[in-house]
Design a protein around this motif. Sequence first.
Motif, PDB file in Angstrom:
ATOM      1  N   PRO A  99      26.249  48.257  39.041  1.00  0.00           N
ATOM      2  CA  PRO A  99      27.226  48.234  40.133  1.00  0.00           C
ATOM      3  C   PRO A  99      28.626  48.537  39.618  1.00  0.00           C
ATOM      4  CG  PRO A  99      26.452  46.017  39.614  1.00  0.00           C
ATOM      5  CD  PRO A  99      25.647  46.963  38.794  1.00  0.00           C
ATOM      6  N   THR A 100      29.424  49.181  40.457  1.00  0.00           N
ATOM      7  CA  THR A 100      30.763  49.589  40.029  1.00  0.00           C
ATOM      8  C   THR A 100      31.862  48.782  40.697  1.00  0.00           C
ATOM      9  OG1 THR A 100      30.767  51.288  41.742  1.00  0.00           O
ATOM     10  CG2 THR A 100      30.045  51.952  39.542  1.00  0.00           C
ATOM     11  N   GLY A 101      31.622  48.187  41.835  1.00  0.00           N
ATOM     12  CA  GLY A 101      32.673  47.492  42.578  1.00  0.00           C
ATOM     13  C   GLY A 101      32.760  46.012  42.254  1.00  0.00           C
ATOM     14  N   LEU A 102      32.675  45.639  40.999  1.00  0.00           N
ATOM     15  CA  LEU A 102      32.744  44.225  40.630  1.00  0.00           C
ATOM     16  C   LEU A 102      34.185  43.754  40.586  1.00  0.00           C
ATOM     17  CD1 LEU A 102      30.099  44.191  37.756  1.00  0.00           C
ATOM     18  CD2 LEU A 102      29.812  43.490  40.117  1.00  0.00           C
ATOM     19  N   SER A 103      34.378  42.484  40.893  1.00  0.00           N
ATOM     20  CA  SER A 103      35.729  41.925  40.867  1.00  0.00           C
ATOM     21  C   SER A 103      36.102  41.525  39.440  1.00  0.00           C
ATOM     22  CB  SER A 103      35.815  40.706  41.794  1.00  0.00           C
ATOM     23  OG  SER A 103      34.901  39.718  41.367  1.00  0.00           O
ATOM     24  N   THR A 104      37.405  41.446  39.201  1.00  0.00           N
ATOM     25  CA  THR A 104      37.880  41.057  37.874  1.00  0.00           C
ATOM     26  C   THR A 104      37.942  39.536  37.778  1.00  0.00           C
ATOM     27  OG1 THR A 104      40.189  41.087  38.560  1.00  0.00           O
ATOM     28  CG2 THR A 104      39.273  43.160  37.713  1.00  0.00           C
ATOM     29  N   GLU A 105      38.159  39.050  36.587  1.00  0.00           N
ATOM     30  CA  GLU A 105      38.251  37.601  36.366  1.00  0.00           C
ATOM     31  C   GLU A 105      39.424  37.005  37.154  1.00  0.00           C
ATOM     32  OE1 GLU A 105      37.156  33.954  35.100  1.00  0.00           O
ATOM     33  OE2 GLU A 105      36.064  35.784  34.636  1.00  0.00           O
ATOM     34  N   ALA A 106      40.558  37.716  37.207  1.00  0.00           N
ATOM     35  CA  ALA A 106      41.725  37.218  37.941  1.00  0.00           C
ATOM     36  C   ALA A 106      41.434  37.127  39.444  1.00  0.00           C
ATOM     37  CB  ALA A 106      42.922  38.126  37.687  1.00  0.00           C
ATOM     38  N   GLN A 107      40.730  38.116  39.993  1.00  0.00           N
ATOM     39  CA  GLN A 107      40.389  38.083  41.417  1.00  0.00           C
ATOM     40  C   GLN A 107      39.448  36.926  41.726  1.00  0.00           C
ATOM     41  OE1 GLN A 107      38.790  42.025  41.686  1.00  0.00           O
ATOM     42  NE2 GLN A 107      40.686  42.881  42.547  1.00  0.00           N
ATOM     43  N   ARG A 108      38.479  36.686  40.846  1.00  0.00           N
ATOM     44  CA  ARG A 108      37.561  35.565  41.057  1.00  0.00           C
ATOM     45  C   ARG A 108      38.296  34.234  40.961  1.00  0.00           C
ATOM     46  NH1 ARG A 108      34.050  39.009  38.000  1.00  0.00           N
ATOM     47  NH2 ARG A 108      34.592  37.931  36.078  1.00  0.00           N
ATOM     48  N   GLN A 109      39.278  34.133  40.061  1.00  0.00           N
ATOM     49  CA  GLN A 109      40.040  32.895  39.918  1.00  0.00           C
ATOM     50  C   GLN A 109      40.868  32.615  41.169  1.00  0.00           C
ATOM     51  OE1 GLN A 109      39.673  30.758  37.326  1.00  0.00           O
ATOM     52  NE2 GLN A 109      40.891  29.373  38.582  1.00  0.00           N
ATOM     53  N   VAL A 110      41.449  33.667  41.759  1.00  0.00           N
ATOM     54  CA  VAL A 110      42.225  33.502  42.992  1.00  0.00           C
ATOM     55  C   VAL A 110      41.323  32.986  44.116  1.00  0.00           C
ATOM     56  CG1 VAL A 110      43.438  34.791  44.806  1.00  0.00           C
ATOM     57  CG2 VAL A 110      43.989  35.193  42.406  1.00  0.00           C
TER      58      VAL A 110
END
Length: 107
Positions: free
Chosen positions: A55-66
């Motif tokens: 998959p290419t549209g994975l979220s980043t660590e910062a987005q998951r933390q938010v």
Amino acid sequence: MIFGLSACAVGSFDDGLLGAVVGNSGSVSDNPSPIRAMKEDRSDYPTLGLVPPRPTGLSTEAQRQVKMDKLAGDRATSRRRKAETEAIPMPTPLEVPAKPNLKPGKS
């Protein structure tokens, strides 16, 4: 027993137990890949060629933390509202009326 152990050390049981003991390795492929093709054409089983791409549209660590911080805030707000709701005094219920003294045939 010795023949059985030597058959395990030589390779696989593709030709069955008798073929492994005798040493008949006619059906073993010489491909360098350890994954051999299936002998029959089985379309109901997937092959390794059908593995989907990453998959290419994975979220980043910062987005998951938010998102996790927002969920933690929502949970805290929900617990606060629950405590406020439970702190509201409930009215006292009415007393149960006495059982009527009814007698059949008399009014």
